[in-house]
Structure formats: C-alpha cells, structure tokens
Design an enzyme around this catalytic site. Structure first.
Site, mmCIF file in Angstrom:
data_model
loop_
_atom_site.group_PDB
_atom_site.id
_atom_site.type_symbol
_atom_site.label_atom_id
_atom_site.label_comp_id
_atom_site.label_asym_id
_atom_site.label_seq_id
_atom_site.Cartn_x
_atom_site.Cartn_y
_atom_site.Cartn_z
ATOM 1 N N LYS A 111 0.811 -1.218 0.000
ATOM 2 C CA LYS A 111 0.000 0.000 0.000
ATOM 3 C C LYS A 111 0.843 1.267 0.000
ATOM 4 O O LYS A 111 0.388 2.304 -0.477
ATOM 5 C CB LYS A 111 -0.953 0.012 1.204
ATOM 6 N N LYS A 213 -5.068 -9.361 -5.504
ATOM 7 C CA LYS A 213 -6.344 -9.624 -4.827
ATOM 8 C C LYS A 213 -7.390 -8.580 -5.222
ATOM 9 O O LYS A 213 -7.049 -7.451 -5.544
ATOM 10 C CB LYS A 213 -6.149 -9.701 -3.313
ATOM 11 N N LYS A 216 -11.144 -3.077 -2.553
ATOM 12 C CA LYS A 216 -11.980 -1.880 -2.604
ATOM 13 C C LYS A 216 -11.217 -0.737 -3.234
ATOM 14 O O LYS A 216 -11.782 0.091 -3.926
ATOM 15 C CB LYS A 216 -12.348 -1.447 -1.186
HETATM 16 P P1 ATP Z 1 -8.689 -1.985 0.963
HETATM 17 O O1 ATP Z 1 -8.236 -2.120 -0.460
HETATM 18 O O2 ATP Z 1 -9.154 -0.604 1.325
HETATM 19 O O3 ATP Z 1 -7.717 -2.540 1.964
HETATM 20 P P2 ATP Z 1 -10.150 -4.439 1.096
HETATM 21 O O4 ATP Z 1 -10.954 -4.848 -0.074
HETATM 22 O O5 ATP Z 1 -8.837 -5.110 1.304
HETATM 23 O O6 ATP Z 1 -10.016 -2.857 1.040
HETATM 24 P P3 ATP Z 1 -10.677 -4.517 3.944
HETATM 25 O O7 ATP Z 1 -11.678 -3.628 4.591
HETATM 26 O O8 ATP Z 1 -9.237 -4.174 4.068
HETATM 27 O O9 ATP Z 1 -11.075 -4.638 2.382
HETATM 28 O O10 ATP Z 1 -10.898 -6.000 4.464
HETATM 29 C C1 ATP Z 1 -12.135 -6.455 4.995
HETATM 30 C C2 ATP Z 1 -12.132 -7.963 5.061
HETATM 31 O O11 ATP Z 1 -12.258 -8.509 3.731
HETATM 32 C C3 ATP Z 1 -10.859 -8.559 5.651
HETATM 33 O O12 ATP Z 1 -11.215 -9.690 6.442
HETATM 34 C C4 ATP Z 1 -10.094 -9.015 4.440
HETATM 35 O O13 ATP Z 1 -9.216 -10.084 4.728
HETATM 36 C C5 ATP Z 1 -11.223 -9.459 3.530
HETATM 37 N N1 ATP Z 1 -10.827 -9.376 2.127
HETATM 38 C C6 ATP Z 1 -10.430 -8.260 1.473
HETATM 39 N N2 ATP Z 1 -10.167 -8.535 0.193
HETATM 40 C C7 ATP Z 1 -10.387 -9.871 0.037
HETATM 41 C C8 ATP Z 1 -10.284 -10.759 -1.062
HETATM 42 N N3 ATP Z 1 -9.898 -10.316 -2.256
HETATM 43 N N4 ATP Z 1 -10.594 -12.068 -0.874
HETATM 44 C C9 ATP Z 1 -10.992 -12.516 0.342
HETATM 45 N N5 ATP Z 1 -11.110 -11.729 1.426
HETATM 46 C C10 ATP Z 1 -10.812 -10.414 1.281
HETATM 47 MG MG MG Z 2 -7.549 -4.483 2.870
#
Ligand code: ATP
Ligand code: MG
Length: 350
Positions: A111, A213, A216
């Site tokens: 990040k 991965k 968001k």
């Molecule tokens: P950001 O990019 O802002 O970090 P994010 O999509 O990674 O957003 P988070 O809020 O950081 O979302 O994570 C929320 C939950 O979703 C955590 O338990 C994380 O492990 C899970 N998660 C995030 N992305 C994935 C993915 N691609 N596959 C499975 N689980 C995920």
């Molecule tokens: Mg995340």
C-alpha cells in the site's frame, strides 16, 4: 462459546472478496458464539486522510452486515471511532511492537507504493491498531481473508510480548487468565488470537489480473464485483473477466498456473457452497463461453437479495444510525472493562 471479532474498512465499495472472505463467514459464526463486528473507520485514514463520504461509507458497510444477515440485537455492530479505547490500547501496543516486526508487513509494502517515505505513520502502525481492535475485547477468534493472516500473527506476537513483559504485574493484579501456548500453561492477560481463514475463496483475485487480490481501493471498477452492482454490471464484469484461451480442466490440478481460471472456479465454488472439484466435475472440458453465463446467474442469485436489502437500509439511514449508536455504547462498556485492567497492569494512575 467463542468471542469473535472482525472489521471492515469504509474505504470504498464492498466487493465479492469482502463478502466471501469475510462477511459471509461473520454471518455463519453468529450461531453459538458472541460476535463483535466493526466498521473500522479509523483504519480508513491510514491510506487516505480526507474522505468526502465517510458517513455514507460507514453506513453502507454496516448496512451490508445487516443485509447479509448479522443480527445487531444478539451481537454487536458499531464503528471503531465510537470506542476511543481502541486507540488507547493501540498506543500501548505501538510501544510493545518492535520496528523489526512492522518492517516485515507485506500490506504496508504494497500500500505504501514506491515512495515509502511519503506513507503515513498510521499506515505503518495499522497492524498495531488492528491488534488493539481485537484484544480490547479479549476476542479469540477472528474471521478474515487470507490477506490478513500476517497481521493476525503480529497480533499474537504483541499479545505474547505484553503477557511476558508484564507477567509480574499481571499476577499481582490478579486479572490474568489461564491459557495454553503450545502445551505450556501460561497465566496471561491477553488470549492468543486464532485466525479463521478458509472456505473455497479465502483470497478472491481481481477479475483483471489473477495475481492481484480483489480490493476496494483498486482504481479499476472492472476488477471487482461490488455488492451494490446491478445485474447488468455483474454480467458485464464477468463477461469481460480476463481468462486464458483454454477451456476448463476436469480436475483441480489443471488449474495450476492458470490464476484467472482458478479464481473464477473458486468464486463459483464459494457462491454455490461446493468444492472446486465439484464445480470442475460439472464444467470440466467446457469453454468459458459456457461457464461465464452460469457464473453470472449464480452471482446474481446470491447477491441480489443482499443488494436489495442494502439499498433499502441506505434509503432511510435512521435505522442504521440507531444500530451503530447502540452497538457503540455496548462496545464501549466492554472495551472499558479491559482498559481499566490494562491501566492497572501498566501502573497508570486513573
Ligand atoms: P482496501 O483495499 O481498502 O484494503 P479491502 O478490499 O482489502 O479494502 P478490507 O476492509 O481491508 O477490504 O478488508 C475487509 C475484510 O475482507 C478482511 O477480512 C479481508 O481479509 C477481507 N478481504 C479483502 N479482500 C479480500 C479478497 N480479495 N478475498 C478474500 N477476502 C478479502
Ligand atoms: Mg484491505
């Protein structure tokens, strides 16, 4: 009965990875356990300081929790900043954690990007706040996607070091709990955190790049299926999802070295509650032109009820606001029990 904690950041549109890797599992864990689910708004400042739509992002994550089936009466749903004890414990954990431990965190490296000197100190300290989120309730079980595994190991290291460094103070105050580490019985204050990572889709990958991965914060909206996407958007994104020219293999070994194919099969399996092997038993030998429309139908079938309920909850926010307010009060009470004891253990006059 397990004490379960997990959180989701209000950093953008919730996607299928968040649902399959985390939220769907939050729902399943409610039965027989005591669960605390948090919109971690303080974490959202780590990568981007100013959010124009923080209130609506926060409400939409809470709405997703409720729409997916979390019961805010039996369990606790709240936003992190409503409970200042998280930040208080995080400061203490900043002093427990070692710089060498933080330097190994791969999420920070990803990040922070190329110009690491310009990353915020908060982004660097993120895992310490995450450890505090969990341990301020002395939670033991944390359902997360695979990307969070390293942060949970760090939370265990922080808990362990706190327990060891303050061992004498902990015995003197009498607040400790008996736990076992390996086979050793230990009188500790913080429990050892157990990550709950698993299912067929612990790491859902981007639809544009099978090695990244789904996130968001990915600038490409085509890379993810959002929980708020309508049928047309879901259909377009899956049809455009990157694949290789071959058809589907007949067994799981055949997915090796084919990240995009593997990802779509894993998504199908998770949505259908089947194993990848069972999906390939059905679709092995078929082309993506056959598989993708089936995946579109399945994704719409699973997501449409959640999307509909989220929209309804977001129309009139008073219901969500009341849930967050009540959840915040209950969470604060519980977090304060821990913090009173922690202040005593450390020797802070209060
Ligand atoms: P950001 O990019 O802002 O970090 P994010 O999509 O990674 O957003 P988070 O809020 O950081 O979302 O994570 C929320 C939950 O979703 C955590 O338990 C994380 O492990 C899970 N998660 C995030 N992305 C994935 C993915 N691609 N596959 C499975 N689980 C995920
Ligand atoms: Mg995340």
């Amino acid at each position: 009965k397990k004490l379960v904690f997990s959180g989701v950041q209000p950093t953008g549109n919730l996607h299928l990875g968040n649902y399959l890797g985390a939220i769907r599992r939050f729902v399943a864990l409610q039965e027989g356990n005591d669960c605390i689910y948090c919109v971690v708004d303080m974490h959202a400042l780590t990568a981007q300081l100013v959010h124009d739509d923080m209130p609506s992002q926060t409400r939409s994550i809470a709405a997703a929790f409720i729409a997916a089936g979390i019961d805010p009466e039996k369990h606790i749903v709240f936003n992190q900043s409503a409970v200042p004890q998280h930040a208080e414990l995080a400061w203490i954990f900043n002093c427990v954690a070692r710089i060498g431990w933080m330097n190994r965190m791969t999420q920070f490296k990803d990040k922070a990007g190329k110009d690491r000197e310009q990353a915020s100190l908060g982004l660097y300290a993120y895992p310490s706040l995450m450890a505090a989120d969990i341990l301020v309730y002395r939670a033991t079980h944390v359902p997360v996607g695979e990307d969070q595994k390293q942060h949970l190991e760090l939370a265990r290291d922080i808990a362990m070091k706190f327990n060891l460094d303050y061992a004498e103070h902990i015995s003197k105050t009498g607040y400790g709990v008996d736990i076992t580490v390996g086979d050793e019985p230990v009188h500790a204050y913080f429990p050892m955190v157990e990550p709950l990572i698993g299912g067929p889709a612990p790491r859902v990958m981007s639809l544009r790049d099978g090695t990244k991965k789904m996130s968001k914060s990915d600038p490409s909206d085509l890379s993810r299926i959002n929980l708020m996407d309508d049928e047309e958007a879901i259909s377009k994104k899956i049809r455009k999802a990157k694949t290789d020219p071959d058809g589907l293999p007949s067994d799981v070994d055949g997915l090796h070295g084919r990240p995009e194919a593997d990802n779509l099969v894993a998504i199908y399996a998770a949505l259908a509650d089947k194993s990848k092997a069972a999906v390939l038993a059905e679709f092995g030998g078929q082309q993506f032109s056959v598989f993708k429309p089936a995946l579109v139908d399945l994704a719409i079938h699973v997501l449409a009820p959640i999307t509909g309920e989220m929209r309804r909850l977001m129309d009139d926010t008073s219901h969500i606001d009341a849930i967050l307010r009540k959840g915040g009060e209950r969470a604060r009470e519980r977090a304060e029990v821990t913090m009173k004891q922690v202040r005593d253990v450390i020797g802070f006059l209060y």
